[in-house]
Design a protein around this motif. Structure first.
Motif, short mmCIF file in Angstrom:
data_model
loop_
_atom_site.label_atom_id
_atom_site.label_comp_id
_atom_site.label_asym_id
_atom_site.label_seq_id
_atom_site.Cartn_x
_atom_site.Cartn_y
_atom_site.Cartn_z
N TRP A 62 63.59 0.56 -6.28
CA TRP A 62 62.65 0.29 -5.21
C TRP A 62 61.24 0.54 -5.73
CZ3 TRP A 62 63.71 -1.98 -0.67
CH2 TRP A 62 65.02 -1.98 -0.21
N TYR A 63 60.38 -0.43 -5.50
CA TYR A 63 58.96 -0.31 -5.80
C TYR A 63 58.19 -0.41 -4.49
CZ TYR A 63 59.66 -1.17 -10.85
OH TYR A 63 60.01 -1.08 -12.17
N ARG A 64 56.93 -0.04 -4.56
CA ARG A 64 56.05 -0.25 -3.41
C ARG A 64 54.66 -0.60 -3.88
NH1 ARG A 64 55.70 5.90 -0.88
NH2 ARG A 64 54.36 6.83 -2.50
N GLN A 65 53.97 -1.34 -3.01
CA GLN A 65 52.61 -1.76 -3.33
C GLN A 65 51.75 -1.65 -2.09
OE1 GLN A 65 52.25 -5.71 -5.02
NE2 GLN A 65 50.31 -5.16 -5.99
N ALA A 66 50.77 -0.76 -2.14
CA ALA A 66 49.81 -0.61 -1.07
C ALA A 66 48.66 -1.60 -1.28
CB ALA A 66 49.29 0.82 -1.03
N PRO A 67 47.93 -1.95 -0.23
CA PRO A 67 46.82 -2.90 -0.37
C PRO A 67 45.81 -2.46 -1.42
CG PRO A 67 47.30 -2.53 1.94
CD PRO A 67 48.13 -1.55 1.18
N GLY A 68 45.50 -3.36 -2.34
CA GLY A 68 44.51 -3.06 -3.37
C GLY A 68 45.00 -2.18 -4.49
N LYS A 69 46.28 -1.88 -4.49
CA LYS A 69 46.83 -1.00 -5.53
C LYS A 69 47.93 -1.72 -6.30
CE LYS A 69 45.73 3.36 -3.26
NZ LYS A 69 46.24 4.71 -2.88
N GLN A 70 48.29 -1.14 -7.44
CA GLN A 70 49.35 -1.73 -8.25
C GLN A 70 50.71 -1.42 -7.64
OE1 GLN A 70 48.82 0.17 -12.08
NE2 GLN A 70 50.09 1.91 -11.53
N ARG A 71 51.70 -2.17 -8.09
CA ARG A 71 53.06 -1.94 -7.64
C ARG A 71 53.65 -0.79 -8.45
NH1 ARG A 71 56.87 -7.14 -6.86
NH2 ARG A 71 54.97 -7.68 -5.70
N ASP A 72 54.14 0.22 -7.76
CA ASP A 72 54.65 1.43 -8.42
C ASP A 72 56.14 1.62 -8.16
OD1 ASP A 72 51.63 3.21 -7.58
OD2 ASP A 72 52.17 2.23 -9.47
N LEU A 73 56.82 2.18 -9.14
CA LEU A 73 58.23 2.52 -9.00
C LEU A 73 58.38 3.72 -8.08
CD1 LEU A 73 61.19 2.05 -9.88
CD2 LEU A 73 60.73 3.59 -11.80
N VAL A 74 59.25 3.61 -7.10
CA VAL A 74 59.49 4.70 -6.15
C VAL A 74 60.79 5.44 -6.49
CG1 VAL A 74 59.96 5.25 -3.73
CG2 VAL A 74 58.26 3.51 -4.31
N ALA A 75 61.85 4.67 -6.72
CA ALA A 75 63.15 5.28 -6.99
C ALA A 75 64.02 4.29 -7.73
CB ALA A 75 63.83 5.70 -5.68
N SER A 76 64.92 4.82 -8.53
CA SER A 76 65.82 3.96 -9.28
C SER A 76 67.20 4.59 -9.37
CB SER A 76 65.28 3.67 -10.67
OG SER A 76 65.14 4.87 -11.40
N ILE A 77 68.20 3.74 -9.52
CA ILE A 77 69.57 4.18 -9.74
C ILE A 77 70.15 3.29 -10.82
CG2 ILE A 77 70.44 2.77 -7.82
CD1 ILE A 77 72.51 5.06 -7.34
N ILE A 78 70.67 3.93 -11.87
CA ILE A 78 71.18 3.15 -12.98
C ILE A 78 72.69 2.96 -12.82
CG2 ILE A 78 69.34 3.96 -14.48
CD1 ILE A 78 71.39 5.77 -15.86
N SER A 79 73.26 2.18 -13.71
CA SER A 79 74.66 1.80 -13.57
C SER A 79 75.59 3.01 -13.55
CB SER A 79 75.06 0.84 -14.69
OG SER A 79 74.79 1.43 -15.96
N ALA A 80 75.22 4.09 -14.24
CA ALA A 80 76.06 5.29 -14.25
C ALA A 80 75.90 6.13 -12.99
CB ALA A 80 75.72 6.14 -15.48
N GLY A 81 74.95 5.76 -12.16
CA GLY A 81 74.75 6.49 -10.91
C GLY A 81 73.62 7.49 -10.93
N THR A 82 72.98 7.68 -12.05
CA THR A 82 71.85 8.60 -12.15
C THR A 82 70.67 8.07 -11.36
OG1 THR A 82 72.58 9.26 -14.35
CG2 THR A 82 70.32 9.81 -13.73
N THR A 83 70.00 8.96 -10.67
CA THR A 83 68.84 8.55 -9.86
C THR A 83 67.56 9.20 -10.39
OG1 THR A 83 69.23 10.36 -8.30
CG2 THR A 83 70.22 8.23 -7.79
N ASN A 84 66.46 8.51 -10.16
CA ASN A 84 65.15 9.03 -10.53
C ASN A 84 64.16 8.68 -9.42
OD1 ASN A 84 65.28 10.10 -13.42
ND2 ASN A 84 66.31 8.12 -13.59
N TYR A 85 63.17 9.56 -9.25
CA TYR A 85 62.21 9.38 -8.17
C TYR A 85 60.79 9.63 -8.67
CZ TYR A 85 66.35 9.85 -5.24
OH TYR A 85 67.58 9.68 -4.67
N ALA A 86 59.86 8.94 -8.04
CA ALA A 86 58.45 9.27 -8.25
C ALA A 86 58.19 10.65 -7.68
CB ALA A 86 57.57 8.24 -7.57
N ASP A 87 57.29 11.37 -8.30
CA ASP A 87 57.00 12.73 -7.84
C ASP A 87 56.56 12.75 -6.38
OD1 ASP A 87 55.53 13.91 -10.98
OD2 ASP A 87 57.61 13.80 -10.30
#
Length: 115
Positions: free
Chosen positions: A36-61
């Motif tokens: 999942w990414y998100r993009q606010a008006p006037g800002k770049q698109r940033d990674l919010v959260a990810s889940i890889i094939s093994a099930g590991t998750t990562n999040y933006a701080d």
């Protein structure tokens, strides 16, 4: 080819919750990550959260402890549960799938958090 359809966006007051869904279809063999990414008006698109094939998750701080990414492999769907939403979470949220080094994007869903 992979097709992605997002749903679940909307408007909520600060402190509220929303759950985004992203239904994937097409060639899903060899998908390496769902994100999942998100993009606010006037800002770049940033990674919010990810889940890889093994099930590991990562999040933006900025969302750790508030957002949870999960997937239902039987339904080919990835979710983003967003709790304790803040006005700074306001953005268009995009589902992203990476398959064999190719990135596929959904159309985006608006999330608006009012104070």
């Amino acid at each position: 080819q992979v097709q992605l359809v997002e749903s679940g966006g909307g408007s909520v007051q600060a402190g509220g919750s929303l759950r985004l869904s992203c239904a994937a279809s097409g060639s899903l063999f060899s998908v390496s990550s769902m994100n999942w990414y998100r993009q606010a008006p006037g800002k770049q698109r940033d990674l919010v959260a990810s889940i890889i094939s093994a099930g590991t998750t990562n999040y933006a701080d900025s969302v750790k402890g508030r957002f949870t990414i999960s997937r239902d492999t039987a339904k080919n769907t990835v979710y983003l549960q967003m709790n304790n939403l803040k006005p700074e979470d306001t953005a268009v949220y995009y589902c992203n799938v990476v398959r064999r080094a190719v990135a596929y994007w959904g159309q985006g869903t608006q999330v608006t958090v009012s104070s």
